[in-house]
Every structure is written in C-alpha cells, then in structure tokens.
Design a protein around this motif. Structure first.
Motif, PDB file in Angstrom:
ATOM      1  N   ILE A   1      29.788  33.400 -18.400  1.00 42.66           N
ATOM      2  CA  ILE A   1      28.548  33.638 -17.651  1.00 42.66           C
ATOM      3  C   ILE A   1      27.445  32.800 -18.274  1.00 42.66           C
ATOM      4  CG2 ILE A   1      26.812  35.336 -16.966  1.00 42.66           C
ATOM      5  CD1 ILE A   1      28.971  37.473 -17.083  1.00 42.66           C
ATOM      6  N   THR A   2      26.768  32.005 -17.457  1.00 45.18           N
ATOM      7  CA  THR A   2      25.609  31.253 -17.936  1.00 45.18           C
ATOM      8  C   THR A   2      24.345  32.032 -17.569  1.00 45.18           C
ATOM      9  OG1 THR A   2      24.485  29.095 -17.904  1.00 45.18           O
ATOM     10  CG2 THR A   2      25.504  29.814 -15.835  1.00 45.18           C
ATOM     11  N   TYR A   3      23.501  32.266 -18.552  1.00 44.73           N
ATOM     12  CA  TYR A   3      22.336  33.138 -18.363  1.00 44.73           C
ATOM     13  C   TYR A   3      21.278  32.484 -17.472  1.00 44.73           C
ATOM     14  CZ  TYR A   3      18.135  35.835 -19.394  1.00 44.73           C
ATOM     15  OH  TYR A   3      16.989  36.596 -19.287  1.00 44.73           O
ATOM     16  N   ALA A   4      20.679  33.300 -16.612  1.00 48.18           N
ATOM     17  CA  ALA A   4      19.509  32.891 -15.831  1.00 48.18           C
ATOM     18  C   ALA A   4      18.603  34.106 -15.682  1.00 48.18           C
ATOM     19  CB  ALA A   4      19.907  32.352 -14.462  1.00 48.18           C
TER      20      ALA A   4
ATOM     21  N   PRO B   1      23.549  39.318 -11.776  1.00 50.14           N
ATOM     22  CA  PRO B   1      24.813  38.775 -12.270  1.00 50.14           C
ATOM     23  C   PRO B   1      24.665  37.779 -13.406  1.00 50.14           C
ATOM     24  CG  PRO B   1      24.260  37.846 -10.122  1.00 50.14           C
ATOM     25  CD  PRO B   1      23.296  38.964 -10.373  1.00 50.14           C
ATOM     26  N   GLN B   2      23.531  37.074 -13.472  1.00 53.49           N
ATOM     27  CA  GLN B   2      23.351  36.096 -14.540  1.00 53.49           C
ATOM     28  C   GLN B   2      22.453  36.606 -15.660  1.00 53.49           C
ATOM     29  OE1 GLN B   2      22.892  32.467 -11.653  1.00 53.49           O
ATOM     30  NE2 GLN B   2      23.328  31.700 -13.714  1.00 53.49           N
ATOM     31  N   THR B   3      21.940  37.824 -15.533  1.00 48.78           N
ATOM     32  CA  THR B   3      21.225  38.432 -16.653  1.00 48.78           C
ATOM     33  C   THR B   3      22.212  38.807 -17.746  1.00 48.78           C
ATOM     34  OG1 THR B   3      19.659  39.330 -15.059  1.00 48.78           O
ATOM     35  CG2 THR B   3      19.603  40.275 -17.261  1.00 48.78           C
ATOM     36  N   HIS B   4      23.462  38.952 -17.354  1.00 48.30           N
ATOM     37  CA  HIS B   4      24.556  39.305 -18.272  1.00 48.30           C
ATOM     38  C   HIS B   4      24.166  40.522 -19.118  1.00 48.30           C
ATOM     39  CE1 HIS B   4      28.059  37.652 -20.935  1.00 48.30           C
ATOM     40  NE2 HIS B   4      28.219  38.909 -20.584  1.00 48.30           N
TER      41      HIS B   4
ATOM     42  N   CYS C   1      21.887  31.821 -28.552  1.00 42.47           N
ATOM     43  CA  CYS C   1      21.934  30.727 -29.519  1.00 42.47           C
ATOM     44  C   CYS C   1      20.516  30.278 -29.828  1.00 42.47           C
ATOM     45  CB  CYS C   1      22.752  29.560 -28.959  1.00 42.47           C
ATOM     46  SG  CYS C   1      22.886  28.171 -30.128  1.00 42.47           S
ATOM     47  N   HIS C   2      20.234  30.087 -31.121  1.00 41.06           N
ATOM     48  CA  HIS C   2      18.874  29.724 -31.528  1.00 41.06           C
ATOM     49  C   HIS C   2      18.645  28.216 -31.532  1.00 41.06           C
ATOM     50  CE1 HIS C   2      14.960  30.827 -33.021  1.00 41.06           C
ATOM     51  NE2 HIS C   2      15.328  32.081 -33.154  1.00 41.06           N
ATOM     52  N   MET C   3      19.621  27.436 -31.104  1.00 43.68           N
ATOM     53  CA  MET C   3      19.355  26.023 -30.804  1.00 43.68           C
ATOM     54  C   MET C   3      18.800  26.003 -29.383  1.00 43.68           C
ATOM     55  SD  MET C   3      22.618  24.092 -32.533  1.00 43.68           S
ATOM     56  CE  MET C   3      21.932  22.458 -32.262  1.00 43.68           C
ATOM     57  N   ASP C   4      17.552  25.599 -29.255  1.00 38.10           N
ATOM     58  CA  ASP C   4      16.830  25.768 -27.995  1.00 38.10           C
ATOM     59  C   ASP C   4      17.557  25.161 -26.807  1.00 38.10           C
ATOM     60  OD1 ASP C   4      14.866  27.148 -29.288  1.00 38.10           O
ATOM     61  OD2 ASP C   4      13.436  25.488 -29.368  1.00 38.10           O
ATOM     62  N   ILE C   5      18.207  24.020 -27.020  1.00 30.91           N
ATOM     63  CA  ILE C   5      18.876  23.374 -25.888  1.00 30.91           C
ATOM     64  C   ILE C   5      20.025  24.245 -25.381  1.00 30.91           C
ATOM     65  CG2 ILE C   5      20.426  22.010 -27.386  1.00 30.91           C
ATOM     66  CD1 ILE C   5      20.212  19.779 -25.263  1.00 30.91           C
ATOM     67  N   HIS C   6      20.723  24.943 -26.293  1.00 24.28           N
ATOM     68  CA  HIS C   6      21.834  25.797 -25.867  1.00 24.28           C
ATOM     69  C   HIS C   6      21.327  27.079 -25.211  1.00 24.28           C
ATOM     70  CE1 HIS C   6      24.531  23.700 -29.080  1.00 24.28           C
ATOM     71  NE2 HIS C   6      24.350  22.969 -27.996  1.00 24.28           N
ATOM     72  N   PHE C   7      20.219  27.606 -25.725  1.00 24.43           N
ATOM     73  CA  PHE C   7      19.606  28.774 -25.093  1.00 24.43           C
ATOM     74  C   PHE C   7      19.195  28.407 -23.667  1.00 24.43           C
ATOM     75  CE2 PHE C   7      15.832  31.970 -25.481  1.00 24.43           C
ATOM     76  CZ  PHE C   7      16.459  32.796 -24.558  1.00 24.43           C
ATOM     77  N   GLY C   8      18.531  27.266 -23.522  1.00 23.55           N
ATOM     78  CA  GLY C   8      18.080  26.832 -22.206  1.00 23.55           C
ATOM     79  C   GLY C   8      19.221  26.533 -21.247  1.00 23.55           C
ATOM     80  N   MET C   9      20.397  26.196 -21.798  1.00 23.56           N
ATOM     81  CA  MET C   9      21.558  25.894 -20.959  1.00 23.56           C
ATOM     82  C   MET C   9      22.376  27.145 -20.642  1.00 23.56           C
ATOM     83  SD  MET C   9      22.795  22.292 -22.675  1.00 23.56           S
ATOM     84  CE  MET C   9      24.286  22.152 -21.677  1.00 23.56           C
ATOM     85  N   GLY C  10      21.915  28.315 -21.135  1.00 24.02           N
ATOM     86  CA  GLY C  10      22.536  29.552 -20.688  1.00 24.02           C
ATOM     87  C   GLY C  10      23.329  30.335 -21.702  1.00 24.02           C
TER      88      GLY C  10
ATOM     89  N   ALA D   1      38.373  26.510  -9.158  1.00 25.84           N
ATOM     90  CA  ALA D   1      37.098  27.049  -9.617  1.00 25.84           C
ATOM     91  C   ALA D   1      37.278  28.506  -9.998  1.00 25.84           C
ATOM     92  CB  ALA D   1      36.054  26.894  -8.525  1.00 25.84           C
ATOM     93  N   LEU D   2      36.465  28.938 -10.962  1.00 24.18           N
ATOM     94  CA  LEU D   2      36.588  30.306 -11.474  1.00 24.18           C
ATOM     95  C   LEU D   2      35.217  30.958 -11.476  1.00 24.18           C
ATOM     96  CD1 LEU D   2      38.647  32.304 -12.865  1.00 24.18           C
ATOM     97  CD2 LEU D   2      37.691  31.501 -15.022  1.00 24.18           C
ATOM     98  N   PRO D   3      35.030  32.109 -10.823  1.00 22.00           N
ATOM     99  CA  PRO D   3      33.718  32.797 -10.858  1.00 22.00           C
ATOM    100  C   PRO D   3      33.464  33.405 -12.229  1.00 22.00           C
ATOM    101  CG  PRO D   3      35.342  34.149  -9.753  1.00 22.00           C
ATOM    102  CD  PRO D   3      36.018  32.836 -10.035  1.00 22.00           C
ATOM    103  N   PRO D   4      32.203  33.705 -12.554  1.00 21.22           N
ATOM    104  CA  PRO D   4      31.901  34.352 -13.825  1.00 21.22           C
ATOM    105  C   PRO D   4      32.616  35.692 -13.937  1.00 21.22           C
ATOM    106  CG  PRO D   4      29.896  33.554 -12.774  1.00 21.22           C
ATOM    107  CD  PRO D   4      30.992  33.442 -11.775  1.00 21.22           C
ATOM    108  N   THR D   5      33.120  35.980 -15.131  1.00 14.91           N
ATOM    109  CA  THR D   5      33.774  37.247 -15.392  1.00 14.91           C
ATOM    110  C   THR D   5      33.313  37.791 -16.718  1.00 14.91           C
ATOM    111  OG1 THR D   5      35.650  36.155 -16.454  1.00 14.91           O
ATOM    112  CG2 THR D   5      35.855  36.641 -14.108  1.00 14.91           C
ATOM    113  N   GLU D   6      33.439  39.098 -16.892  1.00 12.91           N
ATOM    114  CA  GLU D   6      33.170  39.715 -18.190  1.00 12.91           C
ATOM    115  C   GLU D   6      34.400  39.564 -19.065  1.00 12.91           C
ATOM    116  OE1 GLU D   6      30.851  40.933 -19.856  1.00 12.91           O
ATOM    117  OE2 GLU D   6      29.232  41.092 -18.432  1.00 12.91           O
TER     118      GLU D   6
END
Length: 301
Positions: free
Chosen positions: A108-111, A137-140, A226-235, A296-301
């Motif tokens: 799941i990529t966060y949004a 669904p993307q708040t995870h 993740c505290h690397m900002d680019i990874h946090f921003g990427m979800g 393709a694979l949908p997000p899953t827990e």
C-alpha cells in the motif's frame, strides 16, 4: 545514526577557565559514495571557557568501541513488554499501472485522505471508528486497542537502509536479523540488563528485519513512516489509529482548528472521504501495483 535519530550526550565541564578547547564532528553517510567536501562532512568550533584563554592543542580521537543500539540498555530499566498482538510489515518500492514507482508498506502506498484522520477518529460513530477501511484505502490505517502491547516486525528486502520513525511512542528494540542469510546470528537485546533500548526511530538495515514493541497507551493518530523525506513522500507510511474509543473521551479538536479546516474547504467530520458511514465516494481509486512478469495486483494488507 540515520535521519530522525538523536543521541543525548552529557558533557561535564572543567572546573577552571584556564583553557578553551576545539571540537570536531565528522559526519559520514555510509549509503552514498565518498565525495570530497561532501561526504564526509566536518564541523568544527570552539568551546570557550574564557575569552582570550589559550586553546589546548587538538588530539587524536581515542579508540572507541562501536556498538549496535540493540546492545544498549534503556535508562528506564523497563523489561521487554509482553506481546498481545503481532503486526508484520514489509517495506519497499513498486511499479504501478500509473507508470509511477512508489514506495509501499505491505503493498500500500500512502496518500492523505480528504479529511484529517484525527477528525475521522473523533467523529465516526461507534463502532464505525474501529473499522480500518473507513479511514480510506491509502491512509493504511491500523486500529489499535487501548493498552495492548504490540510487536512490529519490519521486513526490508531492499538494497537501501530505511530509518523508520514512529510518532507518539518510544518502542523497545527487541531484535535484528538478516533476510538474505538466515544462518547469520540474530542480534537481540542484552539479557544482562533485560531492559531493551528505547527509540522512536530505527534504521532497518539492508535485506534485514527488526522486531519492535510498544504499548498502545497514548490514544491518538500516529504516523509510522520512513524518515528519508523522499521515501515518505513516495508513500512509505501508514497510520496507527490508537484507541479511538478512548481518544474521543479525552480529546476534542479546538474550534480554531476546525475553523482553519473550513476556511480551506476541508471537511471536519466523517470517514476518510468526509462522508457518512461506508460511503467513500470522492476518494481516488488506489493505484494498482504491477507484478514483475505477472498481472497487476491491488493493494493488500
């Protein structure tokens, strides 16, 4: 040390002001190449006891013993928590059908949702506030029960270390281990002091896992990312919605904050879409992950 990690150091001053002293801090980033004047970086200055006092000559650093944080003992002396609930997370990156490469936790990529998750936790009627799907669904969202002891296993089958940071808590570091080579010895907390090191950020090594424990004793909405900002921003993030039933008894959103949301056109009640009940209309459909050499694979827990 990684982004988001800190150390507190106690320095005992000399009893006289006969001399001033130079200090030097050398910072080296181990996951990027050595670059002149960039990596490592040197920070120097003066510890001044008295203006004009002679400065002591610099000395070579003493030999230091390098240790892993899991080998340290917590100042609190708290023993390892019992485990009421185990949650396993896998962090990484993936290609999506949108053409984007995004970071994920458990695929799941966060949004961000349409309204702040805290507002949903406080406004959804019981028992809807305990339903993880209603936060979007993307708040995870992972809903935690009040005072349960949680053990997180964070798997990182990646070629980069990731500094994972938990808001609202200091977790106990229980164990490190290798994902690539199961024959490598597992590093666990010291049995001699029986008080696992506590932090709120941990660097998950390359192709490794960590086990962390914390007690859900701070009702609220807390990010784990993740505290690397680019990874946090990427979800690479998720949301712990902790004890929303207790939270609504203890906290309410100030009117000034509600007015700030309304002024920006942000709803202040409802689920992750700002609607009532199970109606998530208005949230974008989550992107679909592309499997290598597969469908393709949908997000899953």
């Amino acid at each position: 040390m990684g982004p988001g990690e800190r150390y507190s150091v106690l320095v005992t001053a000399h009893p006289t002001d006969l001399h001033n002293y130079h200090y030097n801090a050398t910072l080296y980033a181990g996951f990027v190449p050595k670059i002149e004047d960039k990596n490592p970086r040197y920070y120097q200055g003066l510890i001044e006891y008295r203006e004009g006092a002679p400065t002591m000559p610099t000395t070579e650093p003493r030999n230091f013993k390098w240790v892993n944080d899991v080998e340290l003992c917590a100042l609190s002396g708290n023993p390892p928590l019992p485990v009421d609930r185990q949650i396993e997370l896998t962090i990484g990156g993936s290609l999506f059908t949108t053409g984007q490469i995004l970071d994920v936790i458990n695929n799941i990529t966060y949004a961000q949702p349409k309204i702040p998750t805290l507002h949903s936790a406080l406004s959804l009627s019981s028992p809807l506030h305990m339903n993880e799907s209603l936060y979007g669904p993307q708040t995870h969202a992972i809903v935690l029960r009040h005072l349960e002891s949680v053990e997180l296993t964070v798997n990182s089958p990646n070629n980069l270390p990731h500094p994972m940071h938990l808001h609202g808590h200091a977790f106990q570091i229980i164990e490190y281990g290798s994902l690539a080579n199961r024959s490598e010895p597992v590093r666990r907390f010291s049995p001699e002091c029986n008080a696992p090191m506590q932090r709120d950020t941990i660097v998950v090594p390359v192709n490794s896992y960590v086990k962390l424990r914390f007690r859900a004793d701070n009702p609220g909405v807390w990010l784990f990312h993740c505290h690397m900002d680019i990874h946090f921003g990427m979800g690479m993030a998720l949301t712990f919605v902790e004890a929303p039933d207790v939270l609504r008894q203890r906290q309410q959103v100030p009117d000034s904050m509600l007015e700030l949301c309304r002024a920006q056109g942000v709803r202040t009640e409802g689920n992750g879409a700002g609607n009532a009940g199970f109606d998530l209309t208005g949230l974008p459909a989550p992107p679909v992950r592309v499997l290598r050499n597969g469908p393709a694979l949908p997000p899953t827990e």
